[in-house]
Enzyme design. Structure first.
Site, PDB file in Angstrom:
ATOM      1  CG  ASP A 143      34.381 -18.733  96.223  1.00 50.43           C
ATOM      2  OD1 ASP A 143      33.240 -18.407  95.848  1.00 50.43           O
ATOM      3  OD2 ASP A 143      34.663 -19.869  96.675  1.00 50.43           O
ATOM      4  N   GLY A 148      31.899 -28.083 101.689  1.00 47.80           N
ATOM      5  CA  GLY A 148      32.511 -29.226 102.367  1.00 47.80           C
ATOM      6  C   GLY A 148      32.110 -30.503 101.662  1.00 47.80           C
ATOM      7  CB  VAL A 152      34.720 -28.415  92.443  1.00 44.95           C
ATOM      8  CG1 VAL A 152      35.348 -29.637  93.099  1.00 44.95           C
ATOM      9  CG2 VAL A 152      33.458 -28.798  91.688  1.00 44.95           C
TER      10      VAL A 152
HETATM   11 ZN   LIG Z   1      30.698 -21.256  97.910  1.00 48.24          ZN
END
Ligand SMILES: [Zn+2]
Length: 286
Positions: free
Chosen positions: A81, A180, A230
């Protein structure tokens, strides 16, 4: 089984659901996601950030992710990621990751396109899927921080042009989302999702899925999001369970007695997300 991220999300886009990417930075978070996906017979993307790699090490992260994939009856992809460098992407591919995200969203657009194309050329030749990003997504994830005011909403034309030039397998687009936990309800621009996803064959990726209300998620999927990331809400569920159990029993010494229940809470939370994403029952179970 280890499966292609590109194929998973293409199938999902055509069928109108989204595959969840759940990040892990320890064994229990990976197991929670795997158990949730298996119980719901859903395809799964296990994600690791650069911060997660620093915590676990590339080899341990790959070993956890690949073991999960090997054990799973559902399709699992191991995804890097928000990688910022070519070298990190190559070392993860070498370790066995079969999907990578190059995040050049803070570079000038021409440079982002140039690097993304180069990464696609190498990764695709090795059977590895590629995600890239246009328009910086707000909030904080690990080292990435984009001030709310800088959380640009991507220009749909620029995003479509980016895809035409790079041919990535999934495109993260800044649409008012942030990493966040949201302090207020996010204004997710599903019109932009639709404008981009309607013009390219691959899906748009929604980052910062944590805390996003179910109805917004459903609208984003209807508009062409078929991969939703997520992370934070699972960290919050995990650490708040640990905190509660350790506070309730100051004598608790066996870490399994808090890690196990924390894993179970995260699994429950991931199952809820997979269900809202419409991915339950979508795995081809071998
Ligand atoms: Zn991201």
């Amino acid at each position: 089984m280890l499966a292609s991220m590109a194929e998973m999300v293409l199938t999902a886009k055509k069928a109108g659901y989204a595959v969840g990417q759940f990040n892990f930075s320890n064994l229990e978070l990976a197991q929670a996601a795997l158990e949730a996906a298996e119980e719901l017979r859903a395809p799964l993307i296990l994600g690791v950030t650069e911060g997660g790699l620093r915590h676990m090490g590339v080899e341990f992260a790959a070993a956890i992710g690949l073991t999960a994939a090997r054990q799973a009856k559902v399709p699992v992809s191991l995804h890097l990621d928000h990688a910022g460098s070519f070298d990190l992407i190559m070392s993860c591919i070498k370790a066995g990751f079969n999907s990578v995200m190059f995040d050049g969203s803070r570079l000038p657009i021409e440079e982002n396109i140039r690097m993304t194309k180069e990464i696609c050329r190498v990764a695709h030749a090795m059977g590895v899927s590629v995600e890239a990003e246009v328009g910086a997504i707000g909030g904080v994830e690990d080292d990435l921080s984009v001030a709310a005011a800088d959380a640009l909403v991507a220009d749909p034309e620029e995003a479509v042009n980016f895809w035409q030039q790079t041919k990535v397998d999934a495109l993260a687009v800044a649409v008012g989302n942030a990493h966040g936990m949201y302090k207020t309800i996010p204004n997710i621009r599903t019109d932009i999702v639709q404008a981009v996803a309607g013009a390219i064959p691959v899906p748009v990726v929604l980052h910062g899925g944590s805390g996003t209300p179910d109805d917004i998620i459903r609208r984003a999927i209807a508009a062409g999001c078929a991969k939703i990331n997520v992370s934070t809400e699972n960290q919050v569920a995990f650490t708040s369970t640990l905190r509660r159990l350790l506070t309730e029993d100051p004598e608790l010494a066996d870490s399994r007695k808090c890690l196990g229940p924390a894993r179970a809470v995260v699994k429950g939370s991931i199952k809820e997300r997979i269900t809202v994403f419409g991915a339950a029952g979508k795995a081809v179970v071998g």
